[in-house]
Write a protein that holds these residues in place. Sequence first.
Motif, mmCIF file in Angstrom:
data_model
loop_
_atom_site.group_PDB
_atom_site.id
_atom_site.type_symbol
_atom_site.label_atom_id
_atom_site.label_comp_id
_atom_site.label_asym_id
_atom_site.label_seq_id
_atom_site.Cartn_x
_atom_site.Cartn_y
_atom_site.Cartn_z
ATOM 1 N N ALA A 25 0.832 -1.207 0.000
ATOM 2 C CA ALA A 25 0.000 0.000 0.000
ATOM 3 C C ALA A 25 0.868 1.259 0.000
ATOM 4 O O ALA A 25 0.580 2.224 -0.717
ATOM 5 C CB ALA A 25 -0.951 -0.008 1.192
ATOM 6 N N ASP A 26 1.960 1.252 0.766
ATOM 7 C CA ASP A 26 2.870 2.404 0.812
ATOM 8 C C ASP A 26 3.496 2.659 -0.554
ATOM 9 O O ASP A 26 3.558 3.799 -1.023
ATOM 10 C CB ASP A 26 3.976 2.172 1.847
ATOM 11 C CG ASP A 26 5.065 3.230 1.769
ATOM 12 O OD1 ASP A 26 4.829 4.357 2.264
ATOM 13 O OD2 ASP A 26 6.136 2.945 1.181
ATOM 14 N N VAL A 27 3.956 1.606 -1.207
ATOM 15 C CA VAL A 27 4.652 1.746 -2.488
ATOM 16 C C VAL A 27 3.680 2.208 -3.585
ATOM 17 O O VAL A 27 4.009 3.066 -4.395
ATOM 18 C CB VAL A 27 5.372 0.429 -2.843
ATOM 19 C CG1 VAL A 27 5.963 0.479 -4.232
ATOM 20 C CG2 VAL A 27 6.467 0.137 -1.813
ATOM 21 N N HIS A 29 0.912 3.918 -3.035
ATOM 22 C CA HIS A 29 0.602 5.308 -2.687
ATOM 23 C C HIS A 29 1.716 6.241 -3.162
ATOM 24 O O HIS A 29 1.461 7.377 -3.560
ATOM 25 C CB HIS A 29 0.388 5.456 -1.176
ATOM 26 C CG HIS A 29 0.125 6.854 -0.740
ATOM 27 N ND1 HIS A 29 -1.067 7.498 -0.980
ATOM 28 C CD2 HIS A 29 0.921 7.750 -0.101
ATOM 29 C CE1 HIS A 29 -1.007 8.727 -0.499
ATOM 30 N NE2 HIS A 29 0.185 8.901 0.035
ATOM 31 N N GLY A 30 2.963 5.756 -3.154
ATOM 32 C CA GLY A 30 4.103 6.542 -3.623
ATOM 33 C C GLY A 30 4.201 6.642 -5.137
ATOM 34 O O GLY A 30 5.092 7.310 -5.658
ATOM 35 N N GLY A 31 3.309 5.965 -5.870
ATOM 36 C CA GLY A 31 3.261 6.106 -7.316
ATOM 37 C C GLY A 31 3.843 4.957 -8.115
ATOM 38 O O GLY A 31 3.858 5.012 -9.344
ATOM 39 N N SER A 32 4.315 3.918 -7.458
ATOM 40 C CA SER A 32 4.886 2.792 -8.200
ATOM 41 C C SER A 32 3.793 1.936 -8.816
ATOM 42 O O SER A 32 2.768 1.678 -8.194
ATOM 43 C CB SER A 32 5.754 1.931 -7.277
ATOM 44 O OG SER A 32 6.894 2.649 -6.878
ATOM 45 N N SER A 33 4.054 1.488 -10.018
ATOM 46 C CA SER A 33 3.094 0.666 -10.750
ATOM 47 C C SER A 33 3.352 -0.799 -10.432
ATOM 48 O O SER A 33 4.320 -1.385 -10.877
ATOM 49 C CB SER A 33 3.246 0.911 -12.252
ATOM 50 O OG SER A 33 2.353 0.100 -12.966
ATOM 51 N N LEU A 37 -4.185 0.246 -8.001
ATOM 52 C CA LEU A 37 -4.534 1.650 -8.182
ATOM 53 C C LEU A 37 -4.501 2.390 -6.854
ATOM 54 O O LEU A 37 -4.598 1.776 -5.780
ATOM 55 C CB LEU A 37 -5.935 1.757 -8.804
ATOM 56 C CG LEU A 37 -6.110 1.076 -10.164
ATOM 57 C CD1 LEU A 37 -7.576 1.138 -10.601
ATOM 58 C CD2 LEU A 37 -5.201 1.686 -11.212
ATOM 59 N N HIS A 38 -4.383 3.739 -6.948
ATOM 60 C CA HIS A 38 -4.443 4.570 -5.734
ATOM 61 C C HIS A 38 -5.695 4.229 -4.949
ATOM 62 O O HIS A 38 -6.733 3.883 -5.519
ATOM 63 C CB HIS A 38 -4.458 6.059 -6.083
ATOM 64 C CG HIS A 38 -3.123 6.609 -6.431
ATOM 65 N ND1 HIS A 38 -2.024 6.544 -5.617
ATOM 66 C CD2 HIS A 38 -2.708 7.236 -7.553
ATOM 67 C CE1 HIS A 38 -0.994 7.103 -6.197
ATOM 68 N NE2 HIS A 38 -1.372 7.529 -7.383
ATOM 69 N N PRO A 164 -0.908 3.772 -10.952
ATOM 70 C CA PRO A 164 -1.817 3.919 -9.811
ATOM 71 C C PRO A 164 -2.929 4.948 -10.011
ATOM 72 O O PRO A 164 -3.985 4.841 -9.407
ATOM 73 C CB PRO A 164 -0.880 4.321 -8.666
ATOM 74 C CG PRO A 164 0.414 3.659 -9.023
ATOM 75 C CD PRO A 164 0.506 3.812 -10.520
ATOM 76 N N ALA A 165 -2.716 5.923 -10.913
ATOM 77 C CA ALA A 165 -3.753 6.922 -11.192
ATOM 78 C C ALA A 165 -4.762 6.435 -12.226
ATOM 79 O O ALA A 165 -5.733 7.127 -12.517
ATOM 80 C CB ALA A 165 -3.103 8.217 -11.683
ATOM 81 N N GLY A 166 -4.534 5.246 -12.794
ATOM 82 C CA GLY A 166 -5.469 4.679 -13.756
ATOM 83 C C GLY A 166 -5.146 4.975 -15.207
ATOM 84 O O GLY A 166 -5.923 4.632 -16.097
ATOM 85 N N VAL A 167 -3.995 5.596 -15.478
ATOM 86 C CA VAL A 167 -3.593 5.945 -16.842
ATOM 87 C C VAL A 167 -2.803 4.783 -17.444
ATOM 88 O O VAL A 167 -1.850 4.286 -16.826
ATOM 89 C CB VAL A 167 -2.731 7.229 -16.846
ATOM 90 C CG1 VAL A 167 -2.257 7.561 -18.254
ATOM 91 C CG2 VAL A 167 -3.504 8.388 -16.233
#
Length: 193
Positions: A25-27, A29-33, A37-38, A164-167
């Motif tokens: 969850a931390d990783v 949240h930090g933006g790693s794919s 998703l976030h 994580p942003a769905g893109v």
Amino acid sequence: MTFTCTRLAPSEFLSYVDELGALLADVVHGGSSLGFLHGLTPYEAATWWRDSVGPSVERGSTAVWVANDTEGAAGTRCVGTISLAFTEKPNGRHRAEVVKLMVHGDTRGTGLGRTLLATAERAAAEAGVTLLILDTETGSPAENFYRKAGWDEVGVIPDYAADPAGVLRPTTLFCKRLEPFVPVGGRHARAGR
């Protein structure tokens, strides 16, 4: 920080799923794919570890290592992980996939990622694996990390997975050939997985 890297036995794996879930969850949240998703909660991530990874750990087709920080104020905590997914098909037993290399955001830049990757590479060679593969988001810091570690880029797949942003993002495929493991004394014995 002082780290210990330990391969989890199947009997130990379930006792780590909550910590692995918090790390995942931390990783994310930090933006790693990493396939999520976030908004991923530690509970949802722990459920994924238990239900999706647990059975393959039990079968021996996935090996999971955890890196624990042994000097933290709150005691020992899981700050990194890496897994090897061994191919179960008879024609592919010479290869394995590196999956879910993660380092907690507080621990980035300490060399822990390199230590985890080297640990998995060494274990793979000891298990008789001569080819490792992995994929990572194209353009991510991980892409350069694997290049520096001696991995060869073999291609890019467009729109492979959502970040994580769905893109939708492309992924870069890498491989690394390993030398057959010869233990001290020169006698090769394929290690158990």
